[in-house]
Write an enzyme that holds these catalytic residues in place. Structure first.
Site, PDB file in Angstrom:
ATOM      1  N   LYS A 117      34.450  29.556  27.634  1.00 40.83           N
ATOM      2  CA  LYS A 117      34.455  31.020  27.519  1.00 40.83           C
ATOM      3  C   LYS A 117      33.139  31.611  27.995  1.00 40.83           C
ATOM      4  O   LYS A 117      33.127  32.658  28.621  1.00 40.83           O
ATOM      5  CB  LYS A 117      34.738  31.445  26.075  1.00 40.83           C
ATOM      6  CG  LYS A 117      36.201  31.274  25.690  1.00 40.83           C
ATOM      7  CD  LYS A 117      36.503  31.944  24.372  1.00 40.83           C
ATOM      8  CE  LYS A 117      37.991  31.896  24.077  1.00 40.83           C
ATOM      9  NZ  LYS A 117      38.324  32.429  22.768  1.00 40.83           N
ATOM     10  N   LYS A 199      48.577  27.269  30.860  1.00 40.97           N
ATOM     11  CA  LYS A 199      49.168  27.431  29.527  1.00 40.97           C
ATOM     12  C   LYS A 199      49.670  28.869  29.358  1.00 40.97           C
ATOM     13  O   LYS A 199      49.005  29.802  29.808  1.00 40.97           O
ATOM     14  CB  LYS A 199      48.073  27.130  28.498  1.00 40.97           C
ATOM     15  CG  LYS A 199      48.506  27.222  27.056  1.00 40.97           C
ATOM     16  CD  LYS A 199      47.370  26.819  26.132  1.00 40.97           C
ATOM     17  CE  LYS A 199      47.090  27.926  25.141  1.00 40.97           C
ATOM     18  NZ  LYS A 199      46.187  27.591  24.070  1.00 40.97           N
ATOM     19  N   LYS A 202      48.318  35.197  26.724  1.00 41.02           N
ATOM     20  CA  LYS A 202      48.269  36.639  26.987  1.00 41.02           C
ATOM     21  C   LYS A 202      47.120  36.959  27.940  1.00 41.02           C
ATOM     22  O   LYS A 202      47.190  37.897  28.731  1.00 41.02           O
ATOM     23  CB  LYS A 202      48.070  37.368  25.656  1.00 41.02           C
ATOM     24  CG  LYS A 202      48.200  38.854  25.780  1.00 41.02           C
ATOM     25  CD  LYS A 202      47.564  39.563  24.620  1.00 41.02           C
ATOM     26  CE  LYS A 202      47.325  41.014  24.998  1.00 41.02           C
ATOM     27  NZ  LYS A 202      46.255  41.624  24.247  1.00 41.02           N
TER      28      LYS A 202
HETATM   29  P1  AMP Z   1      46.002  31.686  19.961  1.00 41.84           P
HETATM   30  O1  AMP Z   1      46.215  33.061  19.428  1.00 41.84           O
HETATM   31  O2  AMP Z   1      46.090  31.531  21.437  1.00 41.84           O
HETATM   32  O3  AMP Z   1      44.788  31.025  19.374  1.00 41.84           O
HETATM   33  O4  AMP Z   1      47.236  30.826  19.424  1.00 41.84           O
HETATM   34  C1  AMP Z   1      47.704  30.833  18.090  1.00 41.84           C
HETATM   35  C2  AMP Z   1      48.521  29.580  17.879  1.00 41.84           C
HETATM   36  O5  AMP Z   1      49.561  29.471  18.863  1.00 41.84           O
HETATM   37  C3  AMP Z   1      47.698  28.278  17.967  1.00 41.84           C
HETATM   38  O6  AMP Z   1      48.153  27.379  16.955  1.00 41.84           O
HETATM   39  C4  AMP Z   1      48.017  27.724  19.324  1.00 41.84           C
HETATM   40  O7  AMP Z   1      47.927  26.315  19.378  1.00 41.84           O
HETATM   41  C5  AMP Z   1      49.466  28.203  19.543  1.00 41.84           C
HETATM   42  N1  AMP Z   1      49.700  28.423  20.987  1.00 41.84           N
HETATM   43  C6  AMP Z   1      49.111  29.371  21.763  1.00 41.84           C
HETATM   44  N2  AMP Z   1      49.552  29.283  23.048  1.00 41.84           N
HETATM   45  C7  AMP Z   1      50.435  28.262  23.075  1.00 41.84           C
HETATM   46  C8  AMP Z   1      51.249  27.677  24.108  1.00 41.84           C
HETATM   47  N3  AMP Z   1      51.235  28.133  25.352  1.00 41.84           N
HETATM   48  N4  AMP Z   1      52.048  26.636  23.785  1.00 41.84           N
HETATM   49  C9  AMP Z   1      52.085  26.161  22.509  1.00 41.84           C
HETATM   50  N5  AMP Z   1      51.355  26.661  21.491  1.00 41.84           N
HETATM   51  C10 AMP Z   1      50.534  27.701  21.760  1.00 41.84           C
END
Ligand code: AMP
Length: 338
Positions: A117, A199, A202
């Site tokens: 980041k 991946k 957003k």
């Molecule tokens: P984040 O808000 O991106 O930190 O994600 C919140 C949760 O969603 C975390 O447990 C991540 O591991 C899961 N997550 C986010 N993006 C993905 C993805 N593309 N595939 C699977 N799990 C995801």
């Protein structure tokens, strides 16, 4: 104050990002909903983490409220679990300071997420908050003395740091924190339909994710535009785009379509159009149901507000008990010492 710190089986948190996409739902939230039946769970909306990068205050407030509604819509049940908003439990920040005194600069600066980041920032300064984010995350977990933490592989290193800090605390100040175990999701990491090498997220733009509450028109458009072939493939091999479509279908309730289309692929007669239609139909069914459920939840917004306030109050009581004990052990004052 007597130590009556309760144990929490499972702790997991999510940032209020403004959109719950299918990666969040299939990769995390759906699993949380199931865990509620077998474990004592605490879930958090971590708004302080959302401040580590430049943010709009009005948006942050809106997104936090939205995430409260979205999680309740998805099935987080106040009768079974505790769902709190991080900024309503200021003890997290206090504990993170204490944990910071146990972590070395070297190990925190080696965190891959911080390195990634901070490298991406061009003009904006890298904040100390971004650097110390994993310490606040460690406090989120340890303040409830959680035993298991459902996380994606991307959070593996942060959890390892939390475990190391907990061990250090225990050896310096006496056994207190359970060493939290990761509970990795069995769901494959969902990739972007527009670029299946990335991946689903957003942060990389709206064509790269499908929202859990997205309209039928938009879902169908994104699935229709999904990348399928990419270069030469050996016989029987699946391209990343097709794998992403299958991964999504495999997570929905349309298991018979999933199995029969997978058979078609193995037999070499899969029509991509049929796969896309099945994925679009399954996702439209899911998102339509979710939108209806969210409208029902929104009609009772004051009930959600009251319930989150109450649950955050409950979480705070647990957090205060942990912090009381921590302060005793490290030799700083609790008010009751006067
Ligand atoms: P984040 O808000 O991106 O930190 O994600 C919140 C949760 O969603 C975390 O447990 C991540 O591991 C899961 N997550 C986010 N993006 C993905 C993805 N593309 N595939 C699977 N799990 C995801």
């Amino acid at each position: 104050m007597e130590s009556i710190v309760k144990k929490c089986d499972v702790l997991s948190c999510i940032q209020p990002s403004g959109v719950v996409h299918l990666g969040n739902y299939f990769g995390a939230i759906k699993n949380w909903v199931q865990l509620q039946d077998t474990h004592s769970c605490i879930f958090g909306i971590v708004d302080l983490h959302a401040m580590t990068e430049k943010h709009d205050p009005a948006e942050l407030k809106k997104h936090t409220n939205q995430m409260m509604i979205d999680l309740i819509t998805c099935g987080i049940d106040p009768q079974k679990s505790t769902l709190f908003v991080q900024s309503l439990v200021p003890e997290h920040v206090e504990l993170s300071w204490i944990l910071g005194t146990l972590a070395s600069y070297g190990e925190v600066s080696r965190q891959a997420q911080f390195k990634d980041k901070s490298k991406r920032k061009k003009e904006e300064a890298v904040s100390v908050g971004l650097f110390s984010y994993p310490l606040l995350q460690a406090a989120d977990i340890l303040i409830y003395r959680a035993k298991e933490v459902p996380v994606g592989q991307d959070q593996k290193q942060h959890l390892e740091l939390t475990r190391n800090i907990a061990e250090r605390f225990n050896s310096r100040y006496g056994d207190f924190f359970p060493i939290p175990e990761p509970k990795y999701s069995e769901t494959p990491k969902l990739m972007s339909l527009a670029d299946p090498t990335k991946k689903m997220s957003k942060n990389i733009g709206s064509k790269h994710y499908i929202g859990l509450f997205e309209t039928e028109k938009s879902v169908r458009k994104k699935v229709a535009a999904a990348m399928t072939d990419s270069g030469e493939l050996k016989k029987g091999e699946m391209s990343p785009g097709i794998k992403t479509l299958f991964d999504m279908l495999g997570q929905t309730s349309q298991q018979s379509d999933y199995i029969s289309l997978l058979n078609d692929h193995h037999n070499g007669n899969l029509k991509y159009q049929h796969l896309k239609e099945a994925v679009a139909n399954a996702l439209v069914e899911l998102t339509t149901e979710m939108r209806q459920r969210r409208a029902e939840a929104e009609a009772d917004i004051s009930l959600i507000n009251d319930s989150i306030r109450e649950m955050s109050f409950h979480a705070r009581k647990l957090a205060q008990e942990t912090l009381y004990e921590v302060k005793q052990r490290v030799g700083i004052k609790n008010l009751s010492h006067f």
